[in-house]
Design a protein around this motif. Structure first.
Motif, PDB file in Angstrom:
ATOM      1  N   UNK A  49     -13.694  -0.344 -23.689  1.00  0.00           N
ATOM      2  CA  UNK A  49     -13.923   0.528 -22.532  1.00  0.00           C
ATOM      3  C   UNK A  49     -13.259  -0.027 -21.279  1.00  0.00           C
ATOM      4  N   UNK A  50     -13.439  -1.317 -21.036  1.00  0.00           N
ATOM      5  CA  UNK A  50     -12.797  -1.955 -19.890  1.00  0.00           C
ATOM      6  C   UNK A  50     -11.271  -1.939 -20.030  1.00  0.00           C
ATOM      7  N   UNK A  51     -10.797  -2.199 -21.242  1.00  0.00           N
ATOM      8  CA  UNK A  51      -9.345  -2.207 -21.475  1.00  0.00           C
ATOM      9  C   UNK A  51      -8.754  -0.823 -21.246  1.00  0.00           C
ATOM     10  N   UNK A  52      -9.463   0.219 -21.686  1.00  0.00           N
ATOM     11  CA  UNK A  52      -8.973   1.575 -21.471  1.00  0.00           C
ATOM     12  C   UNK A  52      -8.938   1.895 -19.977  1.00  0.00           C
ATOM     13  N   UNK A  53      -9.988   1.539 -19.266  1.00  0.00           N
ATOM     14  CA  UNK A  53     -10.069   1.798 -17.827  1.00  0.00           C
ATOM     15  C   UNK A  53      -8.943   1.085 -17.078  1.00  0.00           C
ATOM     16  N   UNK A  54      -8.655  -0.148 -17.475  1.00  0.00           N
ATOM     17  CA  UNK A  54      -7.625  -0.956 -16.803  1.00  0.00           C
ATOM     18  C   UNK A  54      -6.234  -0.810 -17.432  1.00  0.00           C
ATOM     19  N   UNK A  55      -6.156  -0.037 -18.510  1.00  0.00           N
ATOM     20  CA  UNK A  55      -4.910   0.118 -19.279  1.00  0.00           C
ATOM     21  C   UNK A  55      -4.354  -1.255 -19.689  1.00  0.00           C
ATOM     22  N   UNK A  56      -5.229  -2.080 -20.209  1.00  0.00           N
ATOM     23  CA  UNK A  56      -4.898  -3.442 -20.627  1.00  0.00           C
ATOM     24  C   UNK A  56      -4.191  -3.395 -21.983  1.00  0.00           C
ATOM     25  N   UNK A  57      -2.904  -3.640 -21.988  1.00  0.00           N
ATOM     26  CA  UNK A  57      -2.097  -3.528 -23.202  1.00  0.00           C
ATOM     27  C   UNK A  57      -2.130  -4.776 -24.079  1.00  0.00           C
ATOM     28  N   UNK A  58      -2.776  -5.843 -23.624  1.00  0.00           N
ATOM     29  CA  UNK A  58      -2.836  -7.074 -24.423  1.00  0.00           C
ATOM     30  C   UNK A  58      -4.247  -7.367 -24.932  1.00  0.00           C
ATOM     31  N   UNK A  59      -5.134  -6.407 -24.840  1.00  0.00           N
ATOM     32  CA  UNK A  59      -6.516  -6.602 -25.306  1.00  0.00           C
ATOM     33  C   UNK A  59      -6.561  -6.834 -26.814  1.00  0.00           C
ATOM     34  N   UNK A  60      -5.533  -6.403 -27.518  1.00  0.00           N
ATOM     35  CA  UNK A  60      -5.510  -6.583 -28.973  1.00  0.00           C
ATOM     36  C   UNK A  60      -5.698  -8.046 -29.358  1.00  0.00           C
ATOM     37  N   UNK A  61      -5.277  -8.969 -28.494  1.00  0.00           N
ATOM     38  CA  UNK A  61      -5.427 -10.396 -28.785  1.00  0.00           C
ATOM     39  C   UNK A  61      -6.892 -10.788 -28.961  1.00  0.00           C
ATOM     40  N   UNK A  62      -7.760 -10.124 -28.241  1.00  0.00           N
ATOM     41  CA  UNK A  62      -9.186 -10.441 -28.284  1.00  0.00           C
ATOM     42  C   UNK A  62      -9.951  -9.554 -29.261  1.00  0.00           C
ATOM     43  N   UNK A  63      -9.445  -8.349 -29.469  1.00  0.00           N
ATOM     44  CA  UNK A  63     -10.149  -7.378 -30.317  1.00  0.00           C
ATOM     45  C   UNK A  63      -9.860  -7.598 -31.801  1.00  0.00           C
ATOM     46  N   UNK A  64      -8.617  -7.909 -32.146  1.00  0.00           N
ATOM     47  CA  UNK A  64      -8.245  -8.026 -33.559  1.00  0.00           C
ATOM     48  C   UNK A  64      -9.103  -9.018 -34.357  1.00  0.00           C
ATOM     49  N   UNK A  65      -9.424 -10.198 -33.841  1.00  0.00           N
ATOM     50  CA  UNK A  65     -10.283 -11.090 -34.640  1.00  0.00           C
ATOM     51  C   UNK A  65     -11.651 -10.464 -34.964  1.00  0.00           C
ATOM     52  N   UNK A  66     -12.235  -9.766 -33.993  1.00  0.00           N
ATOM     53  CA  UNK A  66     -13.519  -9.103 -34.224  1.00  0.00           C
ATOM     54  C   UNK A  66     -13.381  -7.986 -35.254  1.00  0.00           C
ATOM     55  N   UNK A  67     -12.355  -7.138 -35.084  1.00  0.00           N
ATOM     56  CA  UNK A  67     -12.234  -5.970 -35.953  1.00  0.00           C
ATOM     57  C   UNK A  67     -11.835  -6.357 -37.379  1.00  0.00           C
ATOM     58  N   UNK A  68     -10.973  -7.355 -37.530  1.00  0.00           N
ATOM     59  CA  UNK A  68     -10.575  -7.778 -38.876  1.00  0.00           C
ATOM     60  C   UNK A  68     -11.755  -8.431 -39.591  1.00  0.00           C
ATOM     61  N   UNK A  69     -12.475  -9.287 -38.889  1.00  0.00           N
ATOM     62  CA  UNK A  69     -13.668  -9.898 -39.485  1.00  0.00           C
ATOM     63  C   UNK A  69     -14.709  -8.829 -39.825  1.00  0.00           C
ATOM     64  N   UNK A  70     -14.840  -7.826 -38.971  1.00  0.00           N
ATOM     65  CA  UNK A  70     -15.760  -6.716 -39.233  1.00  0.00           C
ATOM     66  C   UNK A  70     -15.353  -5.922 -40.462  1.00  0.00           C
TER      67      UNK A  70
END
Length: 132
Positions: A49-70
Motif C-alpha cells: 500500500x505504501x509502495x503504491x502510494x509512493x510509486x516505489x519501484x524497488x519495493x520488490x527487494x523487500x516483498x519478494x522474500x516474504x512472497x516466495x516464502x509464503x
C-alpha cells in the motif's frame, strides 16, 4: 501508476480481509501453518500500500522474500491437506491440525490454496516490477 504494485496490493488486501473473515466471522480457528502464512501476508498489505502510494519501484527487494516464502509455505500446507501420505509428517500436533479443511470448494479450493494464489500473484507482479 504502476499496475504490478496495484495488483499486488489488491491481492494482499484481499488475502488479509479473507483470512480475517474466515477467523472472525466464520469462527475458523487458524492452525500453526495458517498463522505463519498470516505473519508473511499481513505486512505485505501495508508495504505494498505504501509502495503504491509512493510509486516505489524497488519495493520488490523487500516483498519478494516474504512472497516466495509464503508460496513455499502455503504450497506445502495445501499438499499436506491433499496428499494423505504427507499427513504422517504433519508438524501441527497440538490444537487445530494443519491437514484439516474448513472449506473445500469444488473439491480442491481450500484456504491454503487461496493463500498460495495470493502469494503467487504478488510474486509474479514483483518479478514484473523488477524486470522493468
Amino acid at each position: 501508476m504502476s499496475k504490478p504494485l496495484l495488483f499486488s496490493w489488491i491481492a494482499a488486501i484481499t488475502a488479509v480481509i479473507g483470512s480475517l473473515f474466515f477467523s472472525e466471522v466464520m469462527q475458523f480457528v487458524p492452525c500453526t501453518l495458517c498463522w505463519y502464512q498470516r505473519i508473511l501476508m499481513y505486512p505485505l498489505a501495508i508495504l505494498l500500500g505504501l509502495a503504491f502510494y509512493r510509486n516505489d519501484q524497488v519495493i520488490y527487494q523487500y516483498v519478494l522474500p516474504f512472497s516466495i516464502l509464503g508460496m513455499i509455505l502455503s504450497g506445502y500446507h495445501y499438499a499436506l491437506q491433499k496428499i494423505p501420505f504427507l499427513q504422517t509428517f504433519e508438524m501441527c500436533k497440538s490444537g487445530i491440525p494443519c491437514s484439516g479443511e474448513y472449506i473445500n470448494w469444488l473439491g480442491f479450493v481450500t484456504i491454503p490454496l487461496l493463500a498460495f494464489i495470493a502469494f503467487t500473484i504478488i510474486t509474479v507482479n514483483m518479478l514484473l516490477l523488477r524486470k522493468n
